[in-house]
Design a protein around this motif. Structure first.
Motif, PDB file in Angstrom:
ATOM      1  N   GLN A 147     -89.515  -5.759  15.567  1.00  0.00           N
ATOM      2  CA  GLN A 147     -88.666  -6.827  15.060  1.00  0.00           C
ATOM      3  C   GLN A 147     -89.416  -7.626  14.000  1.00  0.00           C
ATOM      4  O   GLN A 147     -90.637  -7.579  13.904  1.00  0.00           O
ATOM      5  CB  GLN A 147     -88.190  -7.744  16.184  1.00  0.00           C
ATOM      6  CG  GLN A 147     -89.291  -8.362  17.014  1.00  0.00           C
ATOM      7  CD  GLN A 147     -88.720  -9.278  18.095  1.00  0.00           C
ATOM      8  OE1 GLN A 147     -87.791 -10.050  17.862  1.00  0.00           O
ATOM      9  NE2 GLN A 147     -89.272  -9.182  19.300  1.00  0.00           N
ATOM     10  N   ASP A 148     -88.628  -8.361  13.204  1.00  0.00           N
ATOM     11  CA  ASP A 148     -89.205  -9.202  12.164  1.00  0.00           C
ATOM     12  C   ASP A 148     -89.956 -10.379  12.774  1.00  0.00           C
ATOM     13  O   ASP A 148     -89.852 -10.658  13.977  1.00  0.00           O
ATOM     14  CB  ASP A 148     -88.102  -9.759  11.264  1.00  0.00           C
ATOM     15  CG  ASP A 148     -87.448  -8.694  10.395  1.00  0.00           C
ATOM     16  OD1 ASP A 148     -88.030  -7.602  10.262  1.00  0.00           O
ATOM     17  OD2 ASP A 148     -86.359  -8.965   9.864  1.00  0.00           O
ATOM     18  N   VAL A 150     -90.628 -14.696  12.058  1.00  0.00           N
ATOM     19  CA  VAL A 150     -89.943 -15.844  11.463  1.00  0.00           C
ATOM     20  C   VAL A 150     -90.944 -16.974  11.285  1.00  0.00           C
ATOM     21  O   VAL A 150     -91.641 -17.361  12.231  1.00  0.00           O
ATOM     22  CB  VAL A 150     -88.770 -16.324  12.344  1.00  0.00           C
ATOM     23  CG1 VAL A 150     -88.132 -17.571  11.740  1.00  0.00           C
ATOM     24  CG2 VAL A 150     -87.730 -15.223  12.512  1.00  0.00           C
ATOM     25  N   GLY A 189     -82.558 -13.809   4.770  1.00  0.00           N
ATOM     26  CA  GLY A 189     -83.444 -14.249   5.838  1.00  0.00           C
ATOM     27  C   GLY A 189     -83.783 -15.718   5.843  1.00  0.00           C
ATOM     28  O   GLY A 189     -84.630 -16.147   6.633  1.00  0.00           O
ATOM     29  N   ARG A 205     -87.110 -15.305   7.705  1.00  0.00           N
ATOM     30  CA  ARG A 205     -87.293 -14.096   8.515  1.00  0.00           C
ATOM     31  C   ARG A 205     -87.675 -12.931   7.607  1.00  0.00           C
ATOM     32  O   ARG A 205     -87.030 -12.681   6.578  1.00  0.00           O
ATOM     33  CB  ARG A 205     -85.999 -13.772   9.257  1.00  0.00           C
ATOM     34  CG  ARG A 205     -86.033 -12.475  10.041  1.00  0.00           C
ATOM     35  CD  ARG A 205     -84.785 -12.325  10.875  1.00  0.00           C
ATOM     36  NE  ARG A 205     -84.727 -11.002  11.504  1.00  0.00           N
ATOM     37  CZ  ARG A 205     -83.899 -10.686  12.497  1.00  0.00           C
ATOM     38  NH1 ARG A 205     -83.063 -11.605  12.965  1.00  0.00           N
ATOM     39  NH2 ARG A 205     -83.898  -9.464  13.001  1.00  0.00           N
ATOM     40  N   THR A 206     -88.738 -12.193   7.990  1.00  0.00           N
ATOM     41  CA  THR A 206     -89.240 -11.117   7.142  1.00  0.00           C
ATOM     42  C   THR A 206     -90.066 -10.146   7.981  1.00  0.00           C
ATOM     43  O   THR A 206     -90.602 -10.533   9.030  1.00  0.00           O
ATOM     44  CB  THR A 206     -90.115 -11.711   6.007  1.00  0.00           C
ATOM     45  OG1 THR A 206     -90.503 -10.685   5.104  1.00  0.00           O
ATOM     46  CG2 THR A 206     -91.351 -12.396   6.564  1.00  0.00           C
ATOM     47  N   PRO A 207     -90.223  -8.895   7.570  1.00  0.00           N
ATOM     48  CA  PRO A 207     -91.114  -7.990   8.295  1.00  0.00           C
ATOM     49  C   PRO A 207     -92.575  -8.408   8.134  1.00  0.00           C
ATOM     50  O   PRO A 207     -92.971  -8.934   7.093  1.00  0.00           O
ATOM     51  CB  PRO A 207     -90.866  -6.627   7.634  1.00  0.00           C
ATOM     52  CG  PRO A 207     -89.588  -6.765   6.886  1.00  0.00           C
ATOM     53  CD  PRO A 207     -89.492  -8.202   6.480  1.00  0.00           C
ATOM     54  N   ALA A 210     -94.357  -3.637   5.936  1.00  0.00           N
ATOM     55  CA  ALA A 210     -93.228  -3.102   5.174  1.00  0.00           C
ATOM     56  C   ALA A 210     -93.734  -2.308   3.975  1.00  0.00           C
ATOM     57  O   ALA A 210     -94.917  -2.366   3.619  1.00  0.00           O
ATOM     58  CB  ALA A 210     -92.341  -4.255   4.697  1.00  0.00           C
ATOM     59  N   ASN A 222     -99.012 -10.038   5.201  1.00  0.00           N
ATOM     60  CA  ASN A 222     -98.185 -11.174   5.603  1.00  0.00           C
ATOM     61  C   ASN A 222     -99.045 -12.432   5.610  1.00  0.00           C
ATOM     62  O   ASN A 222    -100.184 -12.415   5.140  1.00  0.00           O
ATOM     63  CB  ASN A 222     -97.570 -10.909   6.982  1.00  0.00           C
ATOM     64  CG  ASN A 222     -98.632 -10.529   8.009  1.00  0.00           C
ATOM     65  OD1 ASN A 222     -99.534 -11.308   8.300  1.00  0.00           O
ATOM     66  ND2 ASN A 222     -98.554  -9.300   8.519  1.00  0.00           N
ATOM     67  N   ALA A 239     -88.500 -12.524  15.790  1.00  0.00           N
ATOM     68  CA  ALA A 239     -87.115 -12.900  15.503  1.00  0.00           C
ATOM     69  C   ALA A 239     -86.352 -13.327  16.749  1.00  0.00           C
ATOM     70  O   ALA A 239     -85.395 -14.112  16.662  1.00  0.00           O
ATOM     71  CB  ALA A 239     -86.393 -11.739  14.823  1.00  0.00           C
ATOM     72  N   ALA A 306     -89.902  -5.016  -0.243  1.00  0.00           N
ATOM     73  CA  ALA A 306     -89.464  -5.724   0.957  1.00  0.00           C
ATOM     74  C   ALA A 306     -89.944  -7.151   0.886  1.00  0.00           C
ATOM     75  O   ALA A 306     -91.071  -7.424   0.471  1.00  0.00           O
ATOM     76  CB  ALA A 306     -90.031  -5.041   2.203  1.00  0.00           C
TER      77      ALA A 306
END
Length: 307
Positions: A147-148, A150, A189, A205-207, A210, A222, A239, A306
């Protein structure tokens, strides 16, 4: 006339030291660096350190503008040219992050120009997200692919108004918070909620892992380890609202720590980083005379990026 380039490996990963093929190239050689050649090298390397080109603020600004389709900024920093802002995040060590990675405004490229190198320490750090992803244990990879993540935090009124001014071009004092809410709704997101003190709370919200600007290979790039010098520290969850566990963060810290490398600056150096693949940070400042500027930009991507 283009400047012929010579490349040698920098560090233990894919990074490259780029120098003029002719040592006598001298001041002004940066103007001859071809954007396509630079981007082709960056696609393979992840980050480039350009040395020996006689760079100054004017030639750095010119290279950024020639290579990029557009530039962006951090509204909390001051400008020193059309694109350059001074790196001013105090003197403490800065954790690994992608620039603007905890917001919908992450740039494709992060640029740095070293006007005055430190006499000791104070290096910029880099960590290739391709290598991190390959080395992370399978349960960690599974957690982040599942899941992403946040990022959420409060942004004071002067700060959101400065960003809204940058995005719309209108005077900051004329922008209603409802316009910012509507603008955020158009960004994948992203949600913005007004708060009673005039500030807003945003979530993004993001991966965590990616594909990148230049291809479909997964990169762990990230800002979950990164700083919040000019802003409130964000809350980072999955998320579904679950916190990132101490064990998960420890595994990320261990892997990234083993793969983090230093950029040892010299006066006049320029670095460019694929901000969708390579995280960067900083060792503690031990020489406050160190003077580095950065710029953030976008380029035409051959593959979807992404967020």
């Amino acid at each position: 006339m283009s400047t012929a380039l010579r490349t040698t490996p920098y560090g233990t990963g894919g990074g490259l030291l780029v120098t003029p093929a002719e040592p006598s190239a001298g001041p002004g050689a940066l103007a001859g660096v071809e954007p396509k050649e630079l981007l082709d090298l960056l696609a393979e390397a992840g980050f480039l350190l350009l040395r020996g080109f006689g760079a100054d603020m004017a030639s750095f600004t010119d290279l950024v503008q020639r290579t990029s389709t557009s530039t962006t900024l951090d509204p909390a920093r001051d400008f020193y040219s059309e694109v350059a802002q001074k790196v001013d995040a105090g003197h403490a060590e800065v954790g690994l992050h992608t620039e603007n990675g905890n917001s919908p405004f992450r740039s494709h490229l992060a640029w740095f120009f070293c006007e005055k190198a430190a006499a000791s320490g104070s290096q910029t750090t880099v960590c290739d997200g391709y290598r991190v992803w390959d080395e992370l244990a399978e349960p960690v990879r599974t957690a982040f692919l599942g899941q992403d993540i946040v990022y959420s935090r409060h942004v004071a009124e002067p700060q959101w108004r400065a960003m809204a001014h940058h995005l719309t071009g209108r005077p900051a004092e004329e922008i209603a918070v409802e316009e910012l809410v509507g603008l955020a709704a158009s960004m994948p997101g992203t949600e913005v909620t007004p708060e009673a003190d005039g500030g807003v709370r945003y979530s993004f919200r993001t991966p965590a892992a990616a594909p990148t600007l230049f291809g479909e290979r997964i990169s762990f790039a990230n800002s979950i380890l990164g700083p919040s010098f000019n802003y409130e520290k964000p809350r980072i969850t999955f998320a579904d609202g679950q916190e990132l566990s101490a064990e998960l963060l420890a595994a990320v810290n261990e892997t990234t720590g083993a793969l983090t490398e230093n950029l040892d600056w010299a006066d006049g150096d320029v670095a460019v980083i694929d901000n969708t693949r390579v995280m960067h940070g900083r060792r503690a400042i031990t020489d406050p005379r160190r003077t580095i500027y950065n710029a953030l930009s976008f380029v035409e991507a051959t593959e979807p990026v992404a967020a």
